[in-house]
Design a protein around this motif. Structure first.
Motif, mmCIF file in Angstrom:
data_model
loop_
_atom_site.group_PDB
_atom_site.id
_atom_site.type_symbol
_atom_site.label_atom_id
_atom_site.label_comp_id
_atom_site.label_asym_id
_atom_site.label_seq_id
_atom_site.Cartn_x
_atom_site.Cartn_y
_atom_site.Cartn_z
ATOM 1 N N UNK A 95 8.104 21.181 -13.987
ATOM 2 C CA UNK A 95 9.525 20.629 -13.938
ATOM 3 C C UNK A 95 9.772 19.961 -14.792
ATOM 4 N N UNK A 96 9.267 20.049 -15.790
ATOM 5 C CA UNK A 96 9.988 19.372 -16.928
ATOM 6 C C UNK A 96 10.997 19.554 -17.473
ATOM 7 N N UNK A 97 11.657 20.598 -16.813
ATOM 8 C CA UNK A 97 12.932 20.936 -17.941
ATOM 9 C C UNK A 97 13.785 20.987 -16.347
ATOM 10 N N UNK A 98 13.830 20.328 -15.122
ATOM 11 C CA UNK A 98 14.300 19.711 -14.051
ATOM 12 C C UNK A 98 15.452 18.534 -14.631
ATOM 13 N N UNK A 99 16.370 18.896 -13.758
ATOM 14 C CA UNK A 99 17.266 17.823 -14.282
ATOM 15 C C UNK A 99 17.257 16.222 -13.877
ATOM 16 N N UNK A 100 17.751 15.824 -14.890
ATOM 17 C CA UNK A 100 17.335 14.185 -14.844
ATOM 18 C C UNK A 100 18.515 14.132 -13.204
ATOM 19 N N UNK A 103 1.173 -0.947 -0.185
ATOM 20 C CA UNK A 103 0.033 -0.195 0.149
ATOM 21 C C UNK A 103 0.658 1.205 0.063
ATOM 22 N N UNK A 104 1.204 1.343 0.588
ATOM 23 C CA UNK A 104 2.713 2.370 0.493
ATOM 24 C C UNK A 104 3.722 2.885 -0.399
ATOM 25 N N UNK A 105 3.570 1.502 -1.472
ATOM 26 C CA UNK A 105 5.322 1.789 -2.029
ATOM 27 C C UNK A 105 3.877 2.567 -3.571
ATOM 28 N N UNK A 106 2.823 1.594 -3.634
ATOM 29 C CA UNK A 106 1.428 2.238 -4.286
ATOM 30 C C UNK A 106 1.281 3.856 -4.315
ATOM 31 N N UNK A 107 1.358 4.303 -2.913
ATOM 32 C CA UNK A 107 1.210 5.666 -2.671
ATOM 33 C C UNK A 107 2.631 6.313 -3.223
ATOM 34 N N UNK A 108 3.698 5.886 -2.967
ATOM 35 C CA UNK A 108 4.787 6.718 -2.778
ATOM 36 C C UNK A 108 4.932 6.607 -4.512
ATOM 37 N N UNK A 109 4.616 5.647 -5.529
ATOM 38 C CA UNK A 109 4.814 5.936 -6.930
ATOM 39 C C UNK A 109 3.414 6.294 -7.300
ATOM 40 N N UNK A 110 2.308 6.959 -6.569
ATOM 41 C CA UNK A 110 1.197 8.218 -7.189
ATOM 42 C C UNK A 110 1.704 9.322 -6.720
ATOM 43 N N UNK A 111 2.605 9.674 -5.425
ATOM 44 C CA UNK A 111 2.838 11.413 -5.330
ATOM 45 C C UNK A 111 4.423 11.110 -5.836
ATOM 46 N N UNK A 112 4.777 10.584 -7.014
ATOM 47 C CA UNK A 112 5.842 10.275 -7.787
ATOM 48 C C UNK A 112 5.168 11.144 -9.007
ATOM 49 N N UNK A 113 4.168 10.090 -9.649
ATOM 50 C CA UNK A 113 3.873 10.714 -11.052
ATOM 51 C C UNK A 113 3.353 11.965 -10.805
ATOM 52 N N UNK A 114 2.693 12.192 -10.102
ATOM 53 C CA UNK A 114 2.456 14.031 -9.397
ATOM 54 C C UNK A 114 2.928 14.997 -9.853
ATOM 55 N N UNK A 115 4.265 14.149 -9.056
ATOM 56 C CA UNK A 115 5.880 14.949 -9.207
ATOM 57 C C UNK A 115 6.041 15.395 -10.289
ATOM 58 N N UNK A 116 6.368 14.070 -11.310
ATOM 59 C CA UNK A 116 7.376 13.841 -12.653
ATOM 60 C C UNK A 116 6.268 14.701 -13.288
ATOM 61 N N UNK A 117 4.887 14.456 -13.673
ATOM 62 C CA UNK A 117 3.683 15.029 -15.263
ATOM 63 C C UNK A 117 3.691 16.022 -14.544
ATOM 64 N N UNK A 154 8.835 15.181 -25.344
ATOM 65 C CA UNK A 154 9.883 14.851 -23.484
ATOM 66 C C UNK A 154 10.988 14.742 -23.480
ATOM 67 N N UNK A 155 12.133 14.950 -23.439
ATOM 68 C CA UNK A 155 12.998 14.321 -23.110
ATOM 69 C C UNK A 155 12.351 13.125 -22.693
ATOM 70 N N UNK A 156 13.714 12.146 -23.884
ATOM 71 C CA UNK A 156 14.189 10.657 -24.165
ATOM 72 C C UNK A 156 14.172 9.681 -22.703
ATOM 73 N N UNK A 157 14.892 10.436 -21.634
ATOM 74 C CA UNK A 157 14.803 9.975 -20.380
ATOM 75 C C UNK A 157 13.924 10.000 -19.961
ATOM 76 N N UNK A 158 13.011 11.503 -19.600
ATOM 77 C CA UNK A 158 11.910 11.239 -19.215
ATOM 78 C C UNK A 158 10.907 10.337 -19.651
#
Length: 315
Positions: free
Chosen positions: A65-70, A47-61, A162-166
């Motif tokens: 922050x699209x132009x932040x350093x990889x 449950x925590x792992x799923x929640x963590x990924x959800x939070x990170x997707x919100x941050x990444x998308x 978007x950048x390839x790495x993103x």
């Protein structure tokens, strides 16, 4: 609640710039809450792992922050993984030192090494496909809808150049997100109890929220139509799940009422016997008894199972 508070503090650590003292306090508190939740119920791992990924997707998308350093994205991922690993190690130390291990109840449910691997893979494949296709009373196709929606969003992000790495990072994170509800399946080598699968609902709910968020642009009629479609689809599944939940409560109540009737009958039969009522007498139940249920009841998992049939085996 403990997992949610821990995730809130972790997300705050990622987003906000605060003093080292406040960050240190938030870090220790988030670890403490996570360790506490892990000690209550092992399902909170996934449950925590799923929640963590959800939070990170919100941050990444977030477009800001699209132009932040990889390298910053990598640092955040390393921080999230390290945070979980530290909490996991602390919890394991507490369990092994204070309680002497996780006990046979959990260890006996792990199928790896006890049955052939091909049998395990067949069971995992059957169980996971059943959940994705929405078979049974509890599951629905909402998880599959979210998967398709996220795939469409990823294609859109690729078109936006978007950048390839993103692009690579985004597809990997999405894959892990939809695998996270099945971590307990992989760990056990089989299907976990129904009560231990609530990460599925978390991912499906986040998926619907995320799809509505990316469709919030009202400039294009197609996006408005798609947004209305997502809302209507969510309402349909909400009504379905509310109906099933109410029937499960009803089933539990009917089953308990039937058990109460049997208990009263046993009491009446005992009163007919010449028994000293001042002495506690044991009652041995031979065989099992299934509570009669009507057509409105749903009998599966723990619901609709009489206490006089609990753990019954003909062997």
């Amino acid at each position: 609640i403990l997992v949610t508070l821990s995730l809130f503090l972790v997300y705050d650590l990622i987003l906000e710039k605060r003093s080292l003292l406040i960050k240190g306090f938030e870090l220790i508190l988030s670890l403490g809450l996570l360790v506490w939740s892990m000690g209550i119920y092992q399902v909170f791992y996934s449950f925590y792992i799923s929640g963590c990924i959800c939070c990170y997707i919100l941050y990444l998308c977030n477009d800001e922050r699209r132009n932040e350093k990889f390298i910053k994205q990598i640092k955040i991922i390393v921080f999230l993984i390290t945070h979980f690993v530290v909490a996991f190690i602390v919890n394991q130390l507490i369990v092994n030192v204070i309680f002497g291990g996780m006990g046979s109840y959990l260890s006996n449910r792990i199928m790896w090494g006890t049955v052939p691997n091909d049998v395990i893979f067949e069971e995992l494949n059957k169980s996971i496909l059943s959940i994705i296709k929405g078979e049974g009373y509890i599951y629905n196709q909402l998880l599959l809808v979210c998967m398709l929606g996220f795939l469409a969003y990823y294609i859109y992000r690729c078109i936006k150049k978007d950048k390839v790495e993103i692009k690579i990072l985004l597809i990997l994170v999405m894959i892990v997100l939809f695998l996270s509800p099945f971590l307990l399946h992989f760990y056990m080598g089989g299907t976990p109890p129904m009560r231990g699968q609530f990460s599925i609902q978390l991912v499906a709910a986040f998926g619907m929220m995320f799809l509505l968020k990316i469709l919030e642009n009202n400039k294009y009629k197609l996006l408005v139509v798609m947004k209305i479609g997502v809302i209507l689809l969510g309402l349909v599944y909400l009504h379905k799940q509310m109906s099933i939940t109410s029937r499960l409560f009803y089933t539990d109540d009917i089953c308990n009422q039937q058990d109460l009737g049997v208990a009263q009958q046993i009491k009446a039969d005992m009163q007919k016997l010449d028994i000293d009522n001042t002495v506690i007498n044991n009652v041995v139940i031979v065989g099992s008894w299934q509570a009669p249920l009507n057509n409105a009841c749903l009998s599966f998992d723990m619901y609709g199972i009489s206490n006089y049939r609990w753990d019954y085996s003909a062997a």
